[in-house]
Motif scaffolding. Sequence first.
Motif, PDB file in Angstrom:
ATOM      1  N   LEU A   1     -14.537  -8.895  -7.906  1.00 20.02           N
ATOM      2  CA  LEU A   1     -14.507  -7.530  -7.729  1.00 20.02           C
ATOM      3  C   LEU A   1     -15.200  -7.298  -6.384  1.00 20.02           C
ATOM      4  CD1 LEU A   1     -15.851  -6.304 -11.059  1.00 20.02           C
ATOM      5  CD2 LEU A   1     -13.370  -6.125 -10.236  1.00 20.02           C
ATOM      6  N   PHE A   2     -16.200  -7.945  -5.961  1.00 18.07           N
ATOM      7  CA  PHE A   2     -16.793  -7.541  -4.557  1.00 18.07           C
ATOM      8  C   PHE A   2     -15.770  -7.971  -3.379  1.00 18.07           C
ATOM      9  CE2 PHE A   2     -21.199  -8.966  -6.644  1.00 18.07           C
ATOM     10  CZ  PHE A   2     -21.231  -7.686  -7.079  1.00 18.07           C
ATOM     11  N   LYS A   3     -14.780  -9.023  -3.752  1.00 17.45           N
ATOM     12  CA  LYS A   3     -13.916  -9.093  -2.666  1.00 17.45           C
ATOM     13  C   LYS A   3     -12.770  -8.119  -2.557  1.00 17.45           C
ATOM     14  CE  LYS A   3     -10.904 -13.040  -1.238  1.00 17.45           C
ATOM     15  NZ  LYS A   3     -10.310 -14.314  -1.410  1.00 17.45           N
ATOM     16  N   TYR A   4     -12.579  -7.552  -3.314  1.00 19.76           N
ATOM     17  CA  TYR A   4     -11.341  -6.616  -3.367  1.00 19.76           C
ATOM     18  C   TYR A   4     -11.581  -5.179  -3.925  1.00 19.76           C
ATOM     19  CZ  TYR A   4      -8.253 -10.848  -3.299  1.00 19.76           C
ATOM     20  OH  TYR A   4      -7.849 -11.969  -2.981  1.00 19.76           O
ATOM     21  N   ILE A   5     -12.881  -4.858  -4.015  1.00 22.36           N
ATOM     22  CA  ILE A   5     -13.400  -3.581  -4.340  1.00 22.36           C
ATOM     23  C   ILE A   5     -12.726  -2.445  -3.282  1.00 22.36           C
ATOM     24  CG2 ILE A   5     -15.488  -3.855  -2.571  1.00 22.36           C
ATOM     25  CD1 ILE A   5     -15.279  -2.118  -6.139  1.00 22.36           C
TER      26      ILE A   5
ATOM     27  N   LEU B   1       0.481  -8.672  -9.389  1.00 23.25           N
ATOM     28  CA  LEU B   1      -0.121  -7.327  -9.599  1.00 23.25           C
ATOM     29  C   LEU B   1      -1.172  -7.042  -8.594  1.00 23.25           C
ATOM     30  CD1 LEU B   1      -0.627  -4.710 -11.176  1.00 23.25           C
ATOM     31  CD2 LEU B   1      -2.400  -6.306 -12.589  1.00 23.25           C
ATOM     32  N   LEU B   2      -1.849  -8.043  -8.098  1.00 27.30           N
ATOM     33  CA  LEU B   2      -2.819  -7.865  -6.854  1.00 27.30           C
ATOM     34  C   LEU B   2      -2.012  -7.437  -5.655  1.00 27.30           C
ATOM     35  CD1 LEU B   2      -5.596  -8.218  -5.717  1.00 27.30           C
ATOM     36  CD2 LEU B   2      -5.172 -10.522  -5.220  1.00 27.30           C
ATOM     37  N   TYR B   3      -0.950  -7.975  -5.361  1.00 24.88           N
ATOM     38  CA  TYR B   3      -0.251  -7.583  -4.288  1.00 24.88           C
ATOM     39  C   TYR B   3       0.147  -6.098  -4.150  1.00 24.88           C
ATOM     40  CZ  TYR B   3       3.707  -7.411  -0.769  1.00 24.88           C
ATOM     41  OH  TYR B   3       4.635  -7.037   0.185  1.00 24.88           O
ATOM     42  N   ASP B   4       0.810  -5.930  -5.447  1.00 25.15           N
ATOM     43  CA  ASP B   4       1.189  -4.309  -5.432  1.00 25.15           C
ATOM     44  C   ASP B   4      -0.093  -3.527  -5.448  1.00 25.15           C
ATOM     45  OD1 ASP B   4       3.702  -5.221  -5.910  1.00 25.15           O
ATOM     46  OD2 ASP B   4       3.650  -5.058  -8.121  1.00 25.15           O
ATOM     47  N   VAL B   5      -1.325  -3.699  -5.995  1.00 27.90           N
ATOM     48  CA  VAL B   5      -2.473  -3.031  -5.838  1.00 27.90           C
ATOM     49  C   VAL B   5      -3.063  -2.859  -4.365  1.00 27.90           C
ATOM     50  CG1 VAL B   5      -4.874  -3.153  -6.283  1.00 27.90           C
ATOM     51  CG2 VAL B   5      -3.245  -3.469  -8.333  1.00 27.90           C
ATOM     52  N   ARG B   6      -2.891  -3.894  -3.979  1.00 29.49           N
ATOM     53  CA  ARG B   6      -3.349  -4.032  -2.228  1.00 29.49           C
ATOM     54  C   ARG B   6      -2.080  -3.073  -1.236  1.00 29.49           C
ATOM     55  NH1 ARG B   6      -5.363  -9.555  -0.014  1.00 29.49           N
ATOM     56  NH2 ARG B   6      -6.478  -8.055   1.611  1.00 29.49           N
ATOM     57  N   GLN B   7      -1.067  -2.975  -1.781  1.00 27.49           N
ATOM     58  CA  GLN B   7      -0.067  -2.305  -1.135  1.00 27.49           C
ATOM     59  C   GLN B   7      -0.164  -0.608  -1.441  1.00 27.49           C
ATOM     60  OE1 GLN B   7       1.941  -3.506   1.396  1.00 27.49           O
ATOM     61  NE2 GLN B   7       0.801  -5.288   1.087  1.00 27.49           N
ATOM     62  N   GLN B   8      -0.817  -0.312  -2.560  1.00 23.36           N
ATOM     63  CA  GLN B   8      -0.733   0.805  -3.082  1.00 23.36           C
ATOM     64  C   GLN B   8      -1.522   2.094  -1.905  1.00 23.36           C
ATOM     65  OE1 GLN B   8       0.592   2.734  -5.262  1.00 23.36           O
ATOM     66  NE2 GLN B   8      -0.614   4.554  -5.149  1.00 23.36           N
ATOM     67  N   LYS B   9      -1.126   3.021  -1.629  1.00 22.72           N
ATOM     68  CA  LYS B   9      -2.004   4.059  -0.880  1.00 22.72           C
ATOM     69  C   LYS B   9      -2.858   4.484  -1.443  1.00 22.72           C
ATOM     70  CE  LYS B   9       2.365   5.031   1.847  1.00 22.72           C
ATOM     71  NZ  LYS B   9       3.155   6.180   2.397  1.00 22.72           N
TER      72      LYS B   9
ATOM     73  N   LYS C   1       2.724   6.484  -5.616  1.00 21.09           N
ATOM     74  CA  LYS C   1       2.768   5.880  -7.104  1.00 21.09           C
ATOM     75  C   LYS C   1       2.898   4.548  -6.880  1.00 21.09           C
ATOM     76  CE  LYS C   1       4.500   9.881  -9.678  1.00 21.09           C
ATOM     77  NZ  LYS C   1       5.434  10.417 -10.478  1.00 21.09           N
ATOM     78  N   MET C   2       2.269   3.540  -7.763  1.00 25.36           N
ATOM     79  CA  MET C   2       2.408   2.234  -7.697  1.00 25.36           C
ATOM     80  C   MET C   2       3.595   1.928  -8.123  1.00 25.36           C
ATOM     81  SD  MET C   2      -0.193  -0.353  -9.848  1.00 25.36           S
ATOM     82  CE  MET C   2       0.235  -2.113  -9.596  1.00 25.36           C
ATOM     83  N   LYS C   3       4.156   0.901  -7.334  1.00 29.30           N
ATOM     84  CA  LYS C   3       5.723   0.398  -7.333  1.00 29.30           C
ATOM     85  C   LYS C   3       5.402  -1.212  -7.618  1.00 29.30           C
ATOM     86  CE  LYS C   3       7.793   3.780  -4.387  1.00 29.30           C
ATOM     87  NZ  LYS C   3       8.554   3.964  -3.110  1.00 29.30           N
ATOM     88  N   ARG C   4       5.853  -1.814  -8.576  1.00 29.06           N
ATOM     89  CA  ARG C   4       5.909  -3.019  -8.894  1.00 29.06           C
ATOM     90  C   ARG C   4       7.072  -3.942  -8.049  1.00 29.06           C
ATOM     91  NH1 ARG C   4       2.750  -4.927 -12.610  1.00 29.06           N
ATOM     92  NH2 ARG C   4       2.992  -6.797 -11.315  1.00 29.06           N
ATOM     93  N   THR C   5       6.687  -5.134  -7.628  1.00 28.14           N
ATOM     94  CA  THR C   5       7.519  -6.117  -6.868  1.00 28.14           C
ATOM     95  C   THR C   5       8.384  -6.807  -8.042  1.00 28.14           C
ATOM     96  OG1 THR C   5       5.879  -6.100  -5.334  1.00 28.14           O
ATOM     97  CG2 THR C   5       7.676  -7.502  -5.064  1.00 28.14           C
TER      98      THR C   5
END
Length: 472
Positions: free
Chosen positions: A32-36, A132-140, A248-252
């Motif tokens: 969580l600290f890394k990707y907060i 999921l982490l990739y999609d989360v990091r790409q989310q605006k 909106k979150m888009k899944r790869t």
Amino acid sequence: MKKIHLLILKSFIRPFVVTFFIVMFVLLMLFLFKYIDDLIGKGFQWYIILELMMYASMTNVAMALPLSILLSSIMTYGSLGENYELVAIKSAGISLGRAMYPMMIVVTMLSIGAFLFSDYMLPIANFKYYSLLYDVRQQKTAFLISEGVFNNSFPGYSIRVKKKDADGQTLHDVMMYKKEENSDNLSVLFAKEGVMYRTPDDLFLVVKFKNGVQYIEEKGKNSFNPRQQFTRRRFASTEQKFDLSGFKMKRTDASEWRSTIQMMNLKQLTLSQDSVVKTLAKSTSSNMSMMAPYLKYFTMLHKAPKDGNLKPMPAVELKGKELESALPQAQSEAQSLREMLRPMAERYAEESKTVRKYSIEYQKKFTLSAACLALFLIGAPLGAIIRKGGLGLPVVVSVIFFLLYYIIATIGEKSAKEGSISPAMGMWAAIIILTPIGLFLSYKAANDSVLFDTEAYKRFFNKLFKRKAVQA
């Protein structure tokens, strides 16, 4: 014996469960600290973050399980030794090896479970986690308009708000630039106040501007009137609608992650590695045939004489103009050969690195189970020797040995990836080094060693110093 085995198992299971969840919690906090910054302020539903944390926890099992076995085994036998229960067990004629018998069965079952987890569950967890982490990091970010800065969240628009009220909707001193695509037209809007809100379907963000002026600069309508036209429009109220579909979150697509090495089981790794090896052998053969015309005649085995005897080419002495023409020709051929070999060598090195990665991931499926056994062989006798339970000294000792294991494993894996040593040697280096240490500690514990008894060392040095004083 059944009562003793039950006593030891009860003493082990409780600290094992507690330490396992403590280690998992610490590793999850590090995640969580890394990707907060990638999780906060993007408007995710609570179950998205919970799902990501669950997959992250599953990927941490490979680190949490060996450490938990090491720490809990030290705590178990340390507590038994501190309470003189090991002394009572030995006085009953039961050796330390027999007292460790039920623990060995439990740890072996945990090791088998760790292997099954790493082969069946971990590839799926890695797939879910990384995708999921990739999609989360790409989310605006969901904070579309912040005060005091130019916000470029919407394509073609740049908005600056001097101040926002506490409700998060009322805006003051708004400036908006609009640049139309494929056009030189430019629009600038100033408004004293504004109100923004989302539509009920959450598809658009509507901003209502109040008491403002808009300046529009556009080209002439035809080539005969190329001069730019300026328009100024005052308004009491106007509104602008912004599309929120891009937020909106888009899944790869899942197929894009299936070929990743960390998301394969043993069978898939074997098939993929064999495929790369065959491709590498085929490309090497074709490269040799391409280089053949650039090499000397009798140095190629497939161009050897029919009798199989390789003979050196006869020496030819070149003089004058023949020598002057031969040298540039030889340099040109050498340059051509070098230019041809460079991409071949790079491709060969890259494919060889891929083969090593497959082999490293293959070995990882087994090293997790072996690490559980090796660290138990260290933890159980070490606890019987130091005779200290609780979370004090056992934690310090277990962290030291786990860091030793982790450092050796990391160095071995890195060396294997670089090709310095074989993948099998690199991945099993930590196990090979720690297993003899565990066997040595088991021998010392079985013979009631005073390996960590400070009083024994004091007595030894006192005798040594007295002997030197007498000799002097």
